[in-house]
Design a protein around this motif. Structure first.
Motif, PDB file in Angstrom:
ATOM      1  N   TRP A 177       0.836  -1.206   0.000  1.00 48.77           N
ATOM      2  CA  TRP A 177       0.000   0.000   0.000  1.00 48.77           C
ATOM      3  C   TRP A 177       0.866   1.250   0.000  1.00 48.77           C
ATOM      4  O   TRP A 177       0.669   2.161  -0.795  1.00 48.77           O
ATOM      5  CB  TRP A 177      -0.894   0.037   1.235  1.00 48.77           C
ATOM      6  N   ILE A 178       1.831   1.281   0.922  1.00 48.10           N
ATOM      7  CA  ILE A 178       2.675   2.469   1.077  1.00 48.10           C
ATOM      8  C   ILE A 178       3.547   2.674  -0.159  1.00 48.10           C
ATOM      9  O   ILE A 178       3.631   3.781  -0.710  1.00 48.10           O
ATOM     10  CB  ILE A 178       3.542   2.346   2.343  1.00 48.10           C
ATOM     11  N   ARG A 179       4.194   1.593  -0.607  1.00 42.72           N
ATOM     12  CA  ARG A 179       5.079   1.704  -1.765  1.00 42.72           C
ATOM     13  C   ARG A 179       4.315   2.146  -3.005  1.00 42.72           C
ATOM     14  O   ARG A 179       4.740   3.050  -3.742  1.00 42.72           O
ATOM     15  CB  ARG A 179       5.778   0.363  -2.033  1.00 42.72           C
ATOM     16  N   SER A 180       3.172   1.531  -3.240  1.00 39.95           N
ATOM     17  CA  SER A 180       2.408   1.847  -4.441  1.00 39.95           C
ATOM     18  C   SER A 180       1.859   3.271  -4.402  1.00 39.95           C
ATOM     19  O   SER A 180       1.921   3.992  -5.414  1.00 39.95           O
ATOM     20  CB  SER A 180       1.254   0.848  -4.607  1.00 39.95           C
ATOM     21  N   MET A 181       1.334   3.694  -3.248  1.00 42.80           N
ATOM     22  CA  MET A 181       0.775   5.046  -3.156  1.00 42.80           C
ATOM     23  C   MET A 181       1.853   6.111  -3.317  1.00 42.80           C
ATOM     24  O   MET A 181       1.682   7.066  -4.079  1.00 42.80           O
ATOM     25  CB  MET A 181       0.042   5.216  -1.821  1.00 42.80           C
ATOM     26  N   VAL A 182       2.968   5.948  -2.604  1.00 45.86           N
ATOM     27  CA  VAL A 182       4.030   6.956  -2.646  1.00 45.86           C
ATOM     28  C   VAL A 182       4.711   6.974  -4.011  1.00 45.86           C
ATOM     29  O   VAL A 182       4.848   8.032  -4.640  1.00 45.86           O
ATOM     30  CB  VAL A 182       5.062   6.709  -1.521  1.00 45.86           C
ATOM     31  N   MET A 183       5.141   5.802  -4.475  1.00 43.54           N
ATOM     32  CA  MET A 183       5.881   5.749  -5.733  1.00 43.54           C
ATOM     33  C   MET A 183       4.979   6.029  -6.936  1.00 43.54           C
ATOM     34  O   MET A 183       5.426   6.587  -7.936  1.00 43.54           O
ATOM     35  CB  MET A 183       6.551   4.381  -5.891  1.00 43.54           C
ATOM     36  N   GLY A 184       3.694   5.659  -6.833  1.00 47.44           N
ATOM     37  CA  GLY A 184       2.760   5.971  -7.910  1.00 47.44           C
ATOM     38  C   GLY A 184       2.556   7.469  -8.048  1.00 47.44           C
ATOM     39  O   GLY A 184       2.456   8.002  -9.162  1.00 47.44           O
ATOM     40  N   TYR A 185       2.491   8.164  -6.905  1.00 47.27           N
ATOM     41  CA  TYR A 185       2.331   9.618  -6.916  1.00 47.27           C
ATOM     42  C   TYR A 185       3.574  10.294  -7.518  1.00 47.27           C
ATOM     43  O   TYR A 185       3.460  11.186  -8.373  1.00 47.27           O
ATOM     44  CB  TYR A 185       2.104  10.118  -5.494  1.00 47.27           C
ATOM     45  N   ILE A 186       4.744   9.837  -7.105  1.00 46.58           N
ATOM     46  CA  ILE A 186       5.991  10.384  -7.647  1.00 46.58           C
ATOM     47  C   ILE A 186       6.096  10.105  -9.145  1.00 46.58           C
ATOM     48  O   ILE A 186       6.485  10.976  -9.935  1.00 46.58           O
ATOM     49  CB  ILE A 186       7.208   9.795  -6.893  1.00 46.58           C
ATOM     50  N   SER A 187       5.728   8.884  -9.529  1.00 45.34           N
ATOM     51  CA  SER A 187       5.772   8.507 -10.943  1.00 45.34           C
ATOM     52  C   SER A 187       4.867   9.397 -11.791  1.00 45.34           C
ATOM     53  O   SER A 187       5.230   9.775 -12.912  1.00 45.34           O
ATOM     54  CB  SER A 187       5.353   7.042 -11.106  1.00 45.34           C
ATOM     55  N   SER A 188       3.707   9.756 -11.249  1.00 48.67           N
ATOM     56  CA  SER A 188       2.777  10.614 -11.991  1.00 48.67           C
ATOM     57  C   SER A 188       3.402  11.970 -12.296  1.00 48.67           C
ATOM     58  O   SER A 188       3.247  12.507 -13.397  1.00 48.67           O
ATOM     59  CB  SER A 188       1.488  10.811 -11.190  1.00 48.67           C
ATOM     60  N   TRP A 189       4.096  12.544 -11.313  1.00 44.91           N
ATOM     61  CA  TRP A 189       4.793  13.818 -11.523  1.00 44.91           C
ATOM     62  C   TRP A 189       5.868  13.667 -12.608  1.00 44.91           C
ATOM     63  O   TRP A 189       6.021  14.535 -13.474  1.00 44.91           O
ATOM     64  CB  TRP A 189       5.426  14.301 -10.229  1.00 44.91           C
ATOM     65  N   LYS A 190       6.606  12.560 -12.573  1.00 48.22           N
ATOM     66  CA  LYS A 190       7.677  12.346 -13.551  1.00 48.22           C
ATOM     67  C   LYS A 190       7.111  12.172 -14.964  1.00 48.22           C
ATOM     68  O   LYS A 190       7.651  12.710 -15.934  1.00 48.22           O
ATOM     69  CB  LYS A 190       8.499  11.108 -13.163  1.00 48.22           C
ATOM     70  N   ILE A 191       6.036  11.419 -15.062  1.00 50.81           N
ATOM     71  CA  ILE A 191       5.409  11.193 -16.367  1.00 50.81           C
ATOM     72  C   ILE A 191       4.901  12.509 -16.953  1.00 50.81           C
ATOM     73  O   ILE A 191       5.109  12.806 -18.139  1.00 50.81           O
ATOM     74  CB  ILE A 191       4.254  10.175 -16.245  1.00 50.81           C
ATOM     75  N   GLU A 192       4.266  13.297 -16.110  1.00 46.84           N
ATOM     76  CA  GLU A 192       3.728  14.569 -16.588  1.00 46.84           C
ATOM     77  C   GLU A 192       4.848  15.550 -16.918  1.00 46.84           C
ATOM     78  O   GLU A 192       4.766  16.294 -17.906  1.00 46.84           O
ATOM     79  CB  GLU A 192       2.787  15.163 -15.542  1.00 46.84           C
ATOM     80  N   ALA A 193       5.921  15.551 -16.117  1.00 48.07           N
ATOM     81  CA  ALA A 193       7.062  16.424 -16.390  1.00 48.07           C
ATOM     82  C   ALA A 193       7.706  16.071 -17.725  1.00 48.07           C
ATOM     83  O   ALA A 193       8.110  16.959 -18.499  1.00 48.07           O
ATOM     84  CB  ALA A 193       8.085  16.324 -15.264  1.00 48.07           C
ATOM     85  N   ALA A 194       7.813  14.773 -18.021  1.00 46.19           N
ATOM     86  CA  ALA A 194       8.386  14.326 -19.298  1.00 46.19           C
ATOM     87  C   ALA A 194       7.520  14.768 -20.471  1.00 46.19           C
ATOM     88  O   ALA A 194       8.029  15.169 -21.529  1.00 46.19           O
ATOM     89  CB  ALA A 194       8.542  12.806 -19.290  1.00 46.19           C
TER      90      ALA A 194
END
Length: 350
Positions: A177-194
């Protein structure tokens, strides 16, 4: 006259029972919990799964029938109406701790089963109207970034260590739960930044969907606070969190322990039906708009829910989603059952 679509209207039992739960007292406030996590798992355990697929002619007919889309659209006003009722009464009625928990869990279940799940289906559509509805539903669980991470991250990296939403063999669901929520949120920022970088647009821009999502969600929380008070706001946030945890538990069971082969070039093999766990248990399929036929969804993400198919090559869950979600909460039992199934998955020639 096609009446096949009527079977999917069963999903509206959930908001009806949730309304009853929120407006009731005592143990009746847990009616939604009992329906989804007691009655449904029991019935799915008793009845055999249905592996039957539509034939080619039926599939073509059903795929073009707009009534299946209208059912999805109808979920949006139903979800917002229930949420409005919830926040408008939760801070005004006397509740014991038990009753408050029952009401919050009831709203939380709809945030997951209706809000996020239907947003997931609509989020795979290309039309602006359906994209808008998907984001509106995700707002009811404060998880709007899911639209970015799921469509542009998860479907690309599923069943690899690059994907925050793919559970690894031996990983406890509580840590997932923790890994997916935190890393998924960070990944979303990276995807959008790209994406913005390719457009030569800065991150601090109104074209940045992640930035817009944060503003919208904060404004939504603030609106609930100003309109209904602190208690309603906190109860809404708690219900949204329950919806999120349900989503992440579903993510956990859908790809647990399954891996795609990485080629010498560094690229991963194409996503195949055996990279997702599948469930053909009928009630779960209907209540979740066929989400549990997950192998076919990942094999071709653009397929509409009503024509998803069973694949003989896909690994099968021993029961439906509600039962598997409960099972995952007991890691030793989960590992004992699922690791044995992983070991028995036949090698498939690609």
């Amino acid at each position: 006259m096609n009446i096949r679509f009527l079977k999917y209207s069963i999903v509206f039992i959930i908001p009806m029972v949730a309304y009853f739960s929120i407006s009731s007292s005592g143990w009746w406030t847990f009616s939604t919990v009992i329906l989804v996590y007691a009655l449904l798992p029991l019935l799915e355990f008793l009845f055999k799964p249905n592996e039957k697929n539509l034939d080619k002619a039926e599939e073509e007919l059903v795929a073009e029938d707009r009534v299946y889309d209208y059912l999805l659209y109808l979920v949006v006003p139903v979800q917002f109406a229930l949420l409005y009722y919830f926040v408008s009464v939760i801070g005004t009625i006397d509740s014991t701790g038990l009753e408050l928990a029952g009401r919050i869990f009831s709203m939380g279940i709809t945030c997951g089963a209706l809000g996020i799940n239907v947003a997931h289906e609509l989020g795979h559509r290309k039309g602006k109207f359906e994209q808008f509805l998907a984001k509106a539903l995700l707002l009811t669980s404060l998880y709007m970034h899911f639209n970015i991470e799921h469509n542009r991250g998860h479907h690309k990296n599923v069943s690899t260590h690059k994907d925050p939403s793919s559970a690894r063999r031996g990983e406890w669901v509580h840590f997932f739960w923790i890994r997916s929520m935190v890393m998924g949120y960070i990944s979303s920022w990276k995807i959008e930044a790209a994406r913005l970088k390719k457009m030569s647009v800065g991150v601090i821009s109104l074209q940045n969907e992640m930035l817009k999502f944060q503003i919208i969600q904060l404004a939504f929380i603030a609106a609930i606070y100003w309109s209904f008070g602190l208690i309603s706001m906190l109860c809404f946030i708690a219900a949204a969190l329950i919806g999120i945890i349900q989503l992440e538990t579903v993510n956990y069971i859908e790809h647990y322990g399954l891996s795609r082969i990485q080629k010498d070039s560094g690229q991963y093999e194409r996503v195949q039906p055996w990279h997702s766990w599948n469930s053909n248990h009928t009630l779960g399929r209907l209540f979740l708009f066929e989400l549990s036929r997950h192998s076919d969804h990942h094999f071709l993400a653009s397929k509409k829910y009503q024509i998803l198919q069973h694949h003989d090559q896909s690994p099968q869950m021993p029961t439906g989603y509600p039962g598997m979600m409960l099972l995952s909460l007991v890691p030793p039992l989960w590992f004992a059952i699922m690791h044995n199934r992983i070991a028995n998955i036949s090698e498939i020639e690609v």
